[in-house]
Motif scaffolding. Sequence first.
Motif, PDB file in Angstrom:
ATOM      1  N   GLY A   1     -33.944  -3.054 -16.569  1.00  0.00           N
ATOM      2  CA  GLY A   1     -33.243  -4.084 -17.318  1.00  0.00           C
ATOM      3  C   GLY A   1     -33.132  -5.404 -16.575  1.00  0.00           C
ATOM      4  O   GLY A   1     -33.983  -5.775 -15.770  1.00  0.00           O
ATOM      5  N   GLN A   2     -32.027  -6.068 -16.846  1.00  0.00           N
ATOM      6  CA  GLN A   2     -31.848  -7.419 -16.320  1.00  0.00           C
ATOM      7  C   GLN A   2     -31.791  -7.444 -14.801  1.00  0.00           C
ATOM      8  O   GLN A   2     -32.042  -8.471 -14.182  1.00  0.00           O
ATOM      9  CB  GLN A   2     -30.595  -8.045 -16.944  1.00  0.00           C
ATOM     10  CG  GLN A   2     -29.343  -7.216 -16.814  1.00  0.00           C
ATOM     11  CD  GLN A   2     -28.172  -8.031 -16.278  1.00  0.00           C
ATOM     12  OE1 GLN A   2     -28.366  -8.928 -15.486  1.00  0.00           O
ATOM     13  NE2 GLN A   2     -26.957  -7.702 -16.704  1.00  0.00           N
TER      14      GLN A   2
ATOM     15  N   VAL B   1     -34.839  -8.656 -13.000  1.00  0.00           N
ATOM     16  CA  VAL B   1     -35.043 -10.106 -12.894  1.00  0.00           C
ATOM     17  C   VAL B   1     -34.666 -10.558 -11.483  1.00  0.00           C
ATOM     18  O   VAL B   1     -35.371 -11.338 -10.847  1.00  0.00           O
ATOM     19  CB  VAL B   1     -34.191 -10.843 -13.950  1.00  0.00           C
ATOM     20  CG1 VAL B   1     -34.227 -12.339 -13.721  1.00  0.00           C
ATOM     21  CG2 VAL B   1     -34.672 -10.500 -15.352  1.00  0.00           C
TER      22      VAL B   1
ATOM     23  N   ILE C   1     -37.384  -9.665  -8.971  1.00  0.00           N
ATOM     24  CA  ILE C   1     -38.556 -10.539  -8.992  1.00  0.00           C
ATOM     25  C   ILE C   1     -38.206 -11.935  -8.485  1.00  0.00           C
ATOM     26  O   ILE C   1     -38.960 -12.543  -7.719  1.00  0.00           O
ATOM     27  CB  ILE C   1     -39.156 -10.589 -10.421  1.00  0.00           C
ATOM     28  CG1 ILE C   1     -39.714  -9.202 -10.790  1.00  0.00           C
ATOM     29  CG2 ILE C   1     -40.226 -11.662 -10.541  1.00  0.00           C
ATOM     30  CD1 ILE C   1     -40.800  -8.678  -9.854  1.00  0.00           C
ATOM     31  N   LEU C   2     -37.029 -12.445  -8.873  1.00  0.00           N
ATOM     32  CA  LEU C   2     -36.616 -13.762  -8.371  1.00  0.00           C
ATOM     33  C   LEU C   2     -36.476 -13.733  -6.853  1.00  0.00           C
ATOM     34  O   LEU C   2     -36.780 -14.713  -6.167  1.00  0.00           O
ATOM     35  CB  LEU C   2     -35.290 -14.190  -9.016  1.00  0.00           C
ATOM     36  CG  LEU C   2     -35.356 -14.613 -10.482  1.00  0.00           C
ATOM     37  CD1 LEU C   2     -33.950 -14.854 -11.029  1.00  0.00           C
ATOM     38  CD2 LEU C   2     -36.212 -15.870 -10.661  1.00  0.00           C
TER      39      LEU C   2
ATOM     40  N   LEU D   1     -41.257  -4.642 -15.636  1.00  0.00           N
ATOM     41  CA  LEU D   1     -40.642  -5.354 -16.763  1.00  0.00           C
ATOM     42  C   LEU D   1     -41.073  -6.813 -16.785  1.00  0.00           C
ATOM     43  O   LEU D   1     -41.431  -7.355 -17.831  1.00  0.00           O
ATOM     44  CB  LEU D   1     -39.120  -5.242 -16.669  1.00  0.00           C
ATOM     45  CG  LEU D   1     -38.306  -6.025 -17.690  1.00  0.00           C
ATOM     46  CD1 LEU D   1     -38.487  -5.457 -19.076  1.00  0.00           C
ATOM     47  CD2 LEU D   1     -36.834  -6.027 -17.307  1.00  0.00           C
ATOM     48  N   ILE D   2     -40.975  -7.464 -15.636  1.00  0.00           N
ATOM     49  CA  ILE D   2     -41.470  -8.836 -15.516  1.00  0.00           C
ATOM     50  C   ILE D   2     -42.149  -8.964 -14.168  1.00  0.00           C
ATOM     51  O   ILE D   2     -41.986  -8.105 -13.296  1.00  0.00           O
ATOM     52  CB  ILE D   2     -40.343  -9.893 -15.611  1.00  0.00           C
ATOM     53  CG1 ILE D   2     -39.266  -9.614 -14.550  1.00  0.00           C
ATOM     54  CG2 ILE D   2     -39.749  -9.970 -16.982  1.00  0.00           C
ATOM     55  CD1 ILE D   2     -38.334 -10.779 -14.359  1.00  0.00           C
TER      56      ILE D   2
END
Lengths: 427, 90
Positions: A322-323, A326, A329-330, A360-361
């Motif tokens: 999920g979030q 993020v 990856i950041l 996911l990303i």
Amino acid sequence: MRLELGSFPVTDVVFGSSTGWDAGVLRIARQEIEGLVLTDRNISRLDIQIVHPGDSARIINMRDRIEPRVKVKGPGVTYPGVFGRPVTRVGTGVTHRLGGMNIVQCADPSQLSSEEERTWPPLRPVRSFTDMSGPGAITPSSTVVNLCLTMETRRGLPGEDWHAALSSATLRVADRLAETVRHLTPPETEVFESDPAPGLPRVVSIFNLASDEWFCGARSVLGTSVYGQTRLSAPWLLSATELIDGAVYHSGHSGNTATMTNNPVVLRMARSHGRDCDYAGVLIQRTNWTTQAEKEMAADRLAHLASSLGAQGAVLTTDIRGQRFVETILGVQACERAGIKTVLLTPEEDDENGGAPPLLITASEVVSVVSTGTGGQELSFPAVKVVAGVFDPDPAVFGPQPGIHGQYGQSYFNDIYGVGRQGCVDH
Amino acid sequence: MAKEIERFGIPVAVLTAIPMIPLSVGASRVVRGIRVEHVCGDPRLSHELDRAVTRNIVATALRAVQTEVDSPTLFEPANAPASSESAHAS
């Protein structure tokens, strides 16, 4: 900083008339352990079971597993800051541990009277079940002797108090068992030094660890903590030896404490310190910030801290899903932009036979990734003779269980730190 | 889901607190909301201001679905009322 870690191998745990460690056998007096747990009147019922690697056994309702450790020399206590334990900084001196065994905290969340709390992620078990033999024996639990404390509390306890009661009881038992080896000479000793090692590549490890502050509040005791702090914060800098002494307490759905004291990334990098690399320590990035701007800020602070430490390389782990991914990856992106070569160690999402991306990303800066698999175990799990972690097991729990396809929200073993036992099976 | 609906010719705006996720999976119109816990409003504001925040986000979404785009595009709610959260997110 220097820590001597004395290990007392445990090849078996048996019930006896007194509690003590001798030549690899940990003897425990059942009544004494019962007394330690039930001294908290919030705990109304206890069962103690011992399950071994290779047993036809299944552990359910596992909330945490923890290794008995005691500070013999140097400041502080092991597992600092949680449930009223001193917050004094740990990581120096001498620590003794009982290796090869875990105390497993088991409780069924259906004891909670609040229906809402039963579904709260930090109150859910680590995974639905853990097998000690067969295709399910791919988790760290299946390599150690497990002393399972199955507990029930009085009805009506709020989730926070439920967690505190169960975890405090587990720690009382851990402290008592570790005490048995405080004054003995360890059969094995390992020394961890963390003085800078100039001339070698300067590296850090970065652990993304979710905070449940966004729905539990800043002062909650639930979820992963660093020195007892569960809240979202700027990144922490810890030395490897602080993790070895239990500064990261990691319970509930997100993982377990033994994974942090015996963390394969930390141990490998700490053992390489002064030989192959100059290991500057562990950066703990708390995740679950709830706006993108906050996530970007956190990633920038992380890269800034790593740069300030002179890091040239980083191994970054995720808590995936999920979030929170993020932030993972950041973090990689910010570190790479700061000139730090960053390896992402991560489980994968189900790629749906090539129809979906494995992460996911991602970002163009993510150039070096080590996968630990999807967390599934496709083979079915055979029936077992023993079920631990529950008082009156449903007969179905003994029976064969279907294989688990690793995908979002579903895994048998989410291998965050590359324990690697699953790799042999999947690939 | 947005992409599947759009395949039938119905434009979709995705409201999210974390635009990076829908943008990276190729959603064509993404509108930045306030926060994961409350995407379209802000419980810390007065009822009136909260309503204005909500209207603003929904209006931005309506503008988004009427806008032709050829790649994943982020729409920022403009003229946000004085909210520390929306200032933060902008």
